[in-house]
Design a protein around this motif. Structure first.
Motif, short mmCIF file in Angstrom:
data_model
loop_
_atom_site.label_atom_id
_atom_site.label_comp_id
_atom_site.label_asym_id
_atom_site.label_seq_id
_atom_site.Cartn_x
_atom_site.Cartn_y
_atom_site.Cartn_z
N ARG A 135 0.84 -1.20 0.00
CA ARG A 135 0.00 0.00 0.00
C ARG A 135 0.88 1.25 0.00
NH1 ARG A 135 -3.58 1.87 4.83
NH2 ARG A 135 -3.56 3.57 3.31
N LYS A 154 -9.10 -6.99 -2.88
CA LYS A 154 -9.44 -5.71 -2.23
C LYS A 154 -8.17 -4.88 -2.01
CE LYS A 154 -11.69 -3.67 1.80
NZ LYS A 154 -12.40 -3.94 3.09
N ASN A 190 -7.03 -1.20 -3.87
CA ASN A 190 -6.66 -0.02 -3.09
C ASN A 190 -5.26 0.47 -3.47
OD1 ASN A 190 -9.05 0.14 -1.63
ND2 ASN A 190 -8.31 -1.19 0.01
N LYS A 193 -5.29 2.20 -6.81
CA LYS A 193 -5.98 3.50 -6.64
C LYS A 193 -5.03 4.52 -6.04
CE LYS A 193 -10.01 5.60 -4.36
NZ LYS A 193 -11.18 5.34 -3.48
N GLU A 194 -4.26 4.09 -5.03
CA GLU A 194 -3.29 4.99 -4.40
C GLU A 194 -2.18 5.39 -5.37
OE1 GLU A 194 -3.88 3.01 0.07
OE2 GLU A 194 -2.30 2.32 -1.27
#
Length: 361
Positions: A41, A80, A84, A87-88
């Motif tokens: 992430r 999931k 994310n 998207k980041e």
């Protein structure tokens, strides 16, 4: 004294311009790099800037597991989480960048069923079945990539299965078969499926890796005695049909085409053959420049200079086989530009092709 004052004022005026030019050039160089990184992430803009040393790369390549520690997650943990992460990446990049994976199907798949993703059969299996089955599988694959925020797939493989003892392509079932027509038929279906979802496809590995005996991940690979001209056929047909967005080079040495350099570093292969003779107008991307076929023979400065001057537009540093920062790569290439070993025209030319693809993302 008056001359010193004039010189001082000139420096005050032009120094910011010179700095701006340097920053602009370095940004253009960063846009030529597709780089791997650790982490599943991005924790904000500052984290993004730390990962990429204040630059925005032209693309990132994502992996499910760390190459040296297979029990460690590198980038991809679950649907999931991946959604994310992509998207980041899009948010903090501030511009369109390639978010790429190797999702071929079979044994080469970064989105694996064990992590909750769909399963796609190997190219070998698909090549033995009907076009209808291929279409269903590749439509499903492309839709999943789209839903997860992946906009570039390093696929399809268009290498011909010419050497039954070839491990890296044939042994891993990455080829549709030995027939150029069969390879073209299935690769065409794959490319169309990706394009339908707005995903960039990348044909690989030019000018052909299916006749090799060695693995360029591990060292020098010579296909001079085994390579056949029919290995170019899939590229010629798919380029003519307008299906090739990007083409990935192979690190194989082929003295039939260049008696000195492996394909990735060869102007004879990338510019004279692929661009001028076959007529490819899109982006040429290197295979991972951290593979032993390159690093065992060439320094970083030699590799990037030769590749860019050969006509390669984007350079991959996957950070799986070794570790290097984006700033190290950018600074190395910038020094080659300063020393006149890489022309600014090549940097601009590559960026024109890259930005044409990025603008469609």
């Amino acid at each position: 004294m008056k001359k010193i004052i004039i010189l001082f004022l000139a420096v005050l005026v032009f120094y910011p311009i010179m700095c701006l030019a340097e920053n602009n050039i370095k940004d253009l160089i960063a846009n030529m790099i597709i780089i791997g990184f650790d982490g599943d992430r991005i924790n904000g803009k500052e984290h993004f800037q730390r990962i990429f040393n204040g630059y925005t790369p032209g693309g990132v390549i994502l992996f499910d597991r760390d190459y040296h520690h297979r029990d460690r997650v590198k980038n991809i943990r679950s649907p999931k989480q991946l959604k994310n992460l992509t998207k980041e990446l899009r948010l903090y990049a501030g511009k369109p960048i390639l978010i790429a994976v190797d999702q071929e199907g079979g044994k080469v798949a970064r989105l694996k069923p064990r992590d909750g993703f769909n399963e796609t059969s190997s190219a070998k299996w698909i090549g033995e079945h009907s076009p209808e089955i291929a279409k269903k599988q590749y439509d499903d694959l492309a839709l999943e990539l789209k839903q997860e925020g992946i906009n570039c797939d390093f696929a399809p493989v268009v290498d011909l299965a010419l050497n039954p003892n070839n491990f890296v392509i044939v042994g891993l079932e990455r080829s549709y078969g030995a027939s150029p027509n069969k390879v073209v038929e299935m690769a065409r279906i794959f490319c169309n499926a990706l394009h339908q979802q707005g995903i960039v496809c990348v044909l690989k590995h030019f000018p052909g890796h299916g006749s090799s005996s060695g693995d360029s991940h591990k060292g020098f690979v010579d296909v001079s005695l085994t390579w056949q001209k029919q290995e170019l056929v899939p590229y010629k047909i798919l380029i003519k049909e307008g299906l090739a967005d990007m083409i990935m080079t192979a690190h194989v040495f082929n003295k039939q085409l260049d008696p000195i350099y492996p394909a990735t570093l060869s102007k004879k292969i990338n510019t004279d053959l692929l661009r001028n003779k076959i007529g490819f107008k899109g982006v040429i991307v290197s295979d991972d420049l951290q593979m032993k076929a390159i690093t065992s023979q060439y320094s970083l400065a030699q590799a990037v200079s030769l590749a860019i001057n050969a006509g390669v537009d984007m350079l991959i540093f996957g950070n799986q086989l070794a570790k290097i920062s984006l700033s190290e790569v950018v600074d190395c290439i910038y020094r080659q530009v300063q020393q006149g070993k890489i022309s600014l025209d090549r940097i601009y030319e590559a960026n024109l092709r890259i930005k044409k693809i990025q603008s469609k993302l």
